[in-house]
Design an enzyme around this catalytic site. Structure first.
Site, PDB file in Angstrom:
ATOM      1  N   HIS A  56       0.864  -1.310   0.453  1.00 30.82           N
ATOM      2  CA  HIS A  56       0.094   0.201   0.064  1.00 30.82           C
ATOM      3  C   HIS A  56       1.087   0.806   0.062  1.00 30.82           C
ATOM      4  O   HIS A  56       2.237   1.531   1.010  1.00 30.82           O
ATOM      5  CB  HIS A  56      -0.647   0.231   1.217  1.00 30.82           C
ATOM      6  CG  HIS A  56      -2.252  -1.536   1.008  1.00 30.82           C
ATOM      7  ND1 HIS A  56      -3.144  -1.077   0.253  1.00 30.82           N
ATOM      8  CD2 HIS A  56      -1.619  -2.460   1.221  1.00 30.82           C
ATOM      9  CE1 HIS A  56      -3.685  -1.870   1.080  1.00 30.82           C
ATOM     10  NE2 HIS A  56      -2.800  -3.093   0.935  1.00 30.82           N
ATOM     11  N   GLU A  60      -8.185 -12.365   5.108  1.00 30.61           N
ATOM     12  CA  GLU A  60      -7.220 -11.497   6.675  1.00 30.61           C
ATOM     13  C   GLU A  60      -8.455 -12.117   7.659  1.00 30.61           C
ATOM     14  O   GLU A  60      -8.015 -12.992   8.662  1.00 30.61           O
ATOM     15  CB  GLU A  60      -6.660 -10.869   6.515  1.00 30.61           C
ATOM     16  CG  GLU A  60      -5.915  -9.730   7.055  1.00 30.61           C
ATOM     17  CD  GLU A  60      -5.502  -8.599   7.103  1.00 30.61           C
ATOM     18  OE1 GLU A  60      -4.013  -8.050   7.300  1.00 30.61           O
ATOM     19  OE2 GLU A  60      -6.112  -7.631   6.196  1.00 30.61           O
ATOM     20  N   ASP A  92       1.884  -3.136   4.405  1.00 26.14           N
ATOM     21  CA  ASP A  92       2.219  -1.468   5.172  1.00 26.14           C
ATOM     22  C   ASP A  92       3.644  -1.902   6.067  1.00 26.14           C
ATOM     23  O   ASP A  92       3.426  -1.415   7.524  1.00 26.14           O
ATOM     24  CB  ASP A  92       1.349  -0.999   5.778  1.00 26.14           C
ATOM     25  CG  ASP A  92      -0.008  -1.420   5.345  1.00 26.14           C
ATOM     26  OD1 ASP A  92      -0.081  -0.443   4.214  1.00 26.14           O
ATOM     27  OD2 ASP A  92      -0.951  -2.119   5.799  1.00 26.14           O
TER      28      ASP A  92
END
Length: 328
Positions: free
Chosen positions: A14, A195, A274
């Site tokens: 991301h 997830e 991230d």
């Protein structure tokens, strides 16, 4: 060769989530925006759980307000990736954050990103592609606007479309219009699932949205019939072990299912998600996988082939990366 020097491919990164905390703090100071509660006393991003993580993520993103801000961010992110051996990366970018999903404004942001990516490729040897990503918890209507931005700018740099955000909001089928719009524009498709949403979220994303890749997807291991289906459909998983461990999805690297999924024949890849939020890098991911499961050069080569086969790029780019990584 050290694991840091090993050439790598990353498919799940991301752009805003890769922003170094110091970069965001500096930009906030320039703009006189107070987001101090997004950081701990050491200057790291601070969050309690996944939902709070999303809130901190969006607070950090709030200081990115112009195409120039995003250009500076992308330059920093690609520099960091290149330092850890990444030579091909795919970045999730959202028109929601880049011009409010207005197509004209989005084009301005995209032009800045493309120019920066081209410069980084020339100087750093890292190739980047963009995956336009709608935000699940923003709802289907905003997803349609993002899909239209993606469809209008599909091409050499924007090559994919996906969905991220809170898996507890809605169902994949709610976003079918957006995925059909992107598919008709020739974009490749991926979706975050498996997830926090469990194995059924993976099954729904594959069957309802027709994606060829799943972001995370690790909860599929809880349903072996689903694992077999993913194998039969040749679905690639964008696995981010460090992210999963940092967020408490699994208590330790050795408890992570990536090796079991690989042993069952699934096409798994490795990414950081991230990275500054989870105190990781591609080098650290590789080191932890070597330590936890004894992965060696042959297994990493397998992971690289999986990633290259699943990459949302043209044949010429794929062939060039394959030659560079000696995967031919």
């Amino acid at each position: 060769m050290s694991l840091k020097q090993m050439k790598k491919i990353e498919l799940h990164l991301h752009l805003e989530g890769a922003a170094p905390p110091a970069f965001i703090r500096g930009l906030a100071a320039e703009k006189k925006i107070d987001i101090h509660r997004a950081f701990d006393e050491r200057g790291h991003y601070a969050y309690r759980d996944f939902v709070h993580f999303l809130q901190v993520y969006e607070a950090a993103t709030s200081v990115l307000q112009t195409p120039e801000d995003y250009a500076r961010l992308l330059q920093a992110v690609l520099q960091e990736s290149a330092e850890h051996g990444v030579i091909y990366t795919e970045l999730f970018v959202s028109p929601d954050f880049c011009g409010g999903s207005d197509v004209a404004a989005w084009r301005d942001y995209l032009a800045a990103l493309q120019s920066t990516a081209a410069e980084a490729e020339a100087k750093l040897g890292i190739t980047a592609r963009g995956i336009v990503t709608c935000i699940r918890h923003f709802g289907p209507d905003k997803a349609r606007a993002s899909a239209l931005c993606a469809a209008e700018t599909a091409g050499d740099f924007i090559t994919g479309f996906g969905i991220a955000g809170d898996e507890g909001i809605g169902k994949p089928g709610d976003y079918l219009w957006s995925f059909d719009c992107a598919r008709e524009a020739g974009l490749r498709l991926t979706a975050h699932a498996g997830e926090w949403g469990g194995p059924q979220s993976v099954r729904d994303a594959v069957r309802d949205l027709g994606v060829e890749r799943i972001g995370h997807g690790v909860r599929a291991i809880e349903d072996l019939a689903l694992v077999d289906e993913l194998g039969e459909r040749a679905i690639t998983l964008e696995v981010c072990p460090g992210s999963n461990v940092a967020l408490g999805l699994y208590p330790a690297w050795r408890k992570h299912p990536i090796e079991t999924l690989r042993e069952r024949g699934l096409k798994v890849t490795v990414s950081t998600d991230d990275p500054p939020f989870f105190h990781t890098t591609m080098t650290r991911e590789y080191e932890e996988l070597e330590r936890a499961f004894g992965w060696d050069e042959a297994i990493f080569a397998e992971i690289h082939r999986n990633a290259l086969d699943a990459a949302f790029c043209d044949t010429a780019t794929r062939d060039r990366i394959a030659k560079d990584m000696e995967l031919t």
